[in-house]
Motif scaffolding. Sequence first.
Motif, PDB file in Angstrom:
ATOM      1  N   ILE A  19      54.951  28.554  41.735  1.00 17.20           N
ATOM      2  CA  ILE A  19      54.512  29.015  40.414  1.00 17.20           C
ATOM      3  C   ILE A  19      52.987  29.136  40.360  1.00 17.20           C
ATOM      4  N   LEU A  20      52.314  28.099  40.812  1.00 17.62           N
ATOM      5  CA  LEU A  20      50.860  28.066  40.674  1.00 17.62           C
ATOM      6  C   LEU A  20      50.163  28.981  41.679  1.00 17.62           C
ATOM      7  N   SER A  21      50.776  29.176  42.838  1.00 15.71           N
ATOM      8  CA  SER A  21      50.134  30.035  43.836  1.00 15.71           C
ATOM      9  C   SER A  21      50.101  31.492  43.391  1.00 15.71           C
ATOM     10  N   VAL A  22      51.050  31.892  42.563  1.00 14.73           N
ATOM     11  CA  VAL A  22      51.032  33.246  42.016  1.00 14.73           C
ATOM     12  C   VAL A  22      49.748  33.471  41.213  1.00 14.73           C
ATOM     13  N   LEU A  23      49.376  32.461  40.423  1.00 14.48           N
ATOM     14  CA  LEU A  23      48.137  32.551  39.642  1.00 14.48           C
ATOM     15  C   LEU A  23      46.920  32.549  40.564  1.00 14.48           C
ATOM     16  N   ASP A  24      46.944  31.692  41.580  1.00 15.77           N
ATOM     17  CA  ASP A  24      45.822  31.624  42.519  1.00 15.77           C
ATOM     18  C   ASP A  24      45.625  32.959  43.239  1.00 15.77           C
ATOM     19  N   LYS A  25      46.720  33.593  43.621  1.00 16.22           N
ATOM     20  CA  LYS A  25      46.621  34.863  44.342  1.00 16.22           C
ATOM     21  C   LYS A  25      46.014  35.946  43.450  1.00 16.22           C
ATOM     22  N   ARG A  26      46.396  35.945  42.171  1.00 17.31           N
ATOM     23  CA  ARG A  26      45.839  36.937  41.253  1.00 17.31           C
ATOM     24  C   ARG A  26      44.351  36.694  41.048  1.00 17.31           C
ATOM     25  N   ILE A  27      43.950  35.433  40.917  1.00 12.61           N
ATOM     26  CA  ILE A  27      42.531  35.109  40.766  1.00 12.61           C
ATOM     27  C   ILE A  27      41.749  35.542  41.997  1.00 12.61           C
ATOM     28  N   ALA A  28      42.307  35.289  43.184  1.00 11.53           N
ATOM     29  CA  ALA A  28      41.654  35.683  44.433  1.00 11.53           C
ATOM     30  C   ALA A  28      41.533  37.203  44.529  1.00 11.53           C
ATOM     31  N   THR A  29      42.563  37.911  44.095  1.00  5.66           N
ATOM     32  CA  THR A  29      42.519  39.375  44.100  1.00  5.66           C
ATOM     33  C   THR A  29      41.433  39.885  43.164  1.00  5.66           C
ATOM     34  N   ASN A  30      41.342  39.287  41.991  1.00  9.81           N
ATOM     35  CA  ASN A  30      40.304  39.689  41.029  1.00  9.81           C
ATOM     36  C   ASN A  30      38.906  39.478  41.593  1.00  9.81           C
ATOM     37  N   LYS A  31      38.709  38.351  42.289  1.00  8.91           N
ATOM     38  CA  LYS A  31      37.402  38.077  42.892  1.00  8.91           C
ATOM     39  C   LYS A  31      37.058  39.110  43.945  1.00  8.91           C
ATOM     40  N   LYS A  32      38.057  39.482  44.736  1.00  6.66           N
ATOM     41  CA  LYS A  32      37.826  40.479  45.784  1.00  6.66           C
ATOM     42  C   LYS A  32      37.473  41.833  45.181  1.00  6.66           C
ATOM     43  N   ILE A  33      38.191  42.216  44.128  1.00  2.00           N
ATOM     44  CA  ILE A  33      37.902  43.487  43.456  1.00  2.00           C
ATOM     45  C   ILE A  33      36.493  43.463  42.876  1.00  2.00           C
ATOM     46  N   LEU A 103      28.959  30.762  41.008  1.00  2.15           N
ATOM     47  CA  LEU A 103      29.675  31.765  40.226  1.00  2.15           C
ATOM     48  C   LEU A 103      29.638  33.113  40.934  1.00  2.15           C
ATOM     49  N   GLN A 104      30.809  33.604  41.336  1.00  2.00           N
ATOM     50  CA  GLN A 104      30.896  34.847  42.096  1.00  2.00           C
ATOM     51  C   GLN A 104      31.191  36.041  41.189  1.00  2.00           C
ATOM     52  N   THR A 105      30.397  36.191  40.166  1.00  5.82           N
ATOM     53  CA  THR A 105      30.535  37.270  39.195  1.00  5.82           C
ATOM     54  C   THR A 105      29.209  37.392  38.455  1.00  5.82           C
ATOM     55  N   PRO A 106      28.870  38.562  37.952  1.00  5.62           N
ATOM     56  CA  PRO A 106      27.631  38.689  37.176  1.00  5.62           C
ATOM     57  C   PRO A 106      27.695  37.993  35.821  1.00  5.62           C
ATOM     58  N   PHE A 107      28.895  37.570  35.394  1.00  4.30           N
ATOM     59  CA  PHE A 107      29.093  37.159  34.006  1.00  4.30           C
ATOM     60  C   PHE A 107      29.331  35.657  33.857  1.00  4.30           C
ATOM     61  N   VAL A 108      28.735  35.095  32.789  1.00  3.55           N
ATOM     62  CA  VAL A 108      28.916  33.683  32.463  1.00  3.55           C
ATOM     63  C   VAL A 108      29.831  33.584  31.251  1.00  3.55           C
ATOM     64  N   LEU A 109      31.019  33.011  31.446  1.00  7.46           N
ATOM     65  CA  LEU A 109      31.969  32.835  30.348  1.00  7.46           C
ATOM     66  C   LEU A 109      32.186  31.373  29.991  1.00  7.46           C
ATOM     67  N   GLU A 110      31.930  30.485  30.946  1.00  2.00           N
ATOM     68  CA  GLU A 110      32.193  29.066  30.711  1.00  2.00           C
ATOM     69  C   GLU A 110      30.930  28.243  30.952  1.00  2.00           C
ATOM     70  N   ILE A 111      30.611  27.373  29.996  1.00  2.00           N
ATOM     71  CA  ILE A 111      29.452  26.482  30.085  1.00  2.00           C
ATOM     72  C   ILE A 111      29.928  25.079  29.735  1.00  2.00           C
ATOM     73  N   ASN A 225      35.997  42.457  32.693  1.00  2.00           N
ATOM     74  CA  ASN A 225      37.409  42.324  32.324  1.00  2.00           C
ATOM     75  C   ASN A 225      38.163  41.476  33.345  1.00  2.00           C
ATOM     76  N   TYR A 226      37.914  41.718  34.639  1.00  2.43           N
ATOM     77  CA  TYR A 226      38.580  40.927  35.665  1.00  2.43           C
ATOM     78  C   TYR A 226      38.114  39.474  35.632  1.00  2.43           C
ATOM     79  N   THR A 227      36.838  39.257  35.319  1.00  6.10           N
ATOM     80  CA  THR A 227      36.324  37.895  35.209  1.00  6.10           C
ATOM     81  C   THR A 227      36.999  37.159  34.065  1.00  6.10           C
ATOM     82  N   ARG A 228      37.138  37.825  32.933  1.00  4.48           N
ATOM     83  CA  ARG A 228      37.811  37.209  31.775  1.00  4.48           C
ATOM     84  C   ARG A 228      39.262  36.867  32.119  1.00  4.48           C
ATOM     85  N   GLU A 229      39.932  37.775  32.794  1.00  4.27           N
ATOM     86  CA  GLU A 229      41.320  37.515  33.171  1.00  4.27           C
ATOM     87  C   GLU A 229      41.408  36.311  34.105  1.00  4.27           C
TER      88      GLU A 229
END
Length: 255
Positions: A19-33, A103-111, A225-229
């Motif tokens: 169950i949890l690896s499905v979420l991890d894979k999507r997060i990893a895909t988003n980071k790659k994109i 942080l591997q994204t230009p955007f800061v969403l969590e502080i 959008n991918y960072t937020r997801e």
Amino acid sequence: MQYIVPDLSLDTQLYIATILSVLDKRIATNKKINHNLEQIAQTIFENWFVDFEPWDGEQPSDWQKDVLGKFVDIKRGGSPRPIQEFMSNTGFRWLKISDVTALQTPFVLEIKEHIKEEGLRKTVFRKSGSLVLSNSATPGIPKILCVDTCIHDGWIYFPCSLFSNEYLYLFFKCIRQNLVTLGNGSIFTNLKTDILKNYVVSVPDEQTLQKFDEIVKPLFKTMENYTRESVCLANLRDVLLSRLMSGELSTEVRH
């Protein structure tokens, strides 16, 4: 990521991990994109404003050349002191350099941390949509805020600029090594505002800047959008894991 939960059967642990690896894979895909999109944006920036490829490798003669401070208002954040007296579990967000170094994204969403309202008089409050640049500890890291936050004197901000956030972000990424070399400090490298203000830049004409923004802004919006997801998926993953381990959610494996 491996998920090992003590005192549960192997089948149940495999069920949770699936169950949890499905979420991890999507997060990893988003980071790659996002990585690929940022590389595309950076390549376009360097192609246009470093190599001048659209102009046969020559900088257009009508572009201005002057110090950055002429085109960008450059200011430094502030810190209430002693800072320990102003920290709080709630209140106004308090952006630290450690919030962005990995942080591997230009955007800061969590502080993570906050300060009390009393600290506002001695700091700088920046609204979501602002660009900031680290100037100490790990200097020269640009980030675009997606939340309101206070920034301490380890940050530089830009209340007024001829350039878009996207242009400045890519510009700072491009010249970061130069900025680090120019910085100085007995313990950490410090990027003083004067270094940025006196940094010589070439300024494209308004039409070129507009065309560039039309190309890269959609790339940055997609990255946001991918960072937020990814943030939502990571939070969901952590909640599910916590509830599965506590027994709030059933871990019964159905065959």
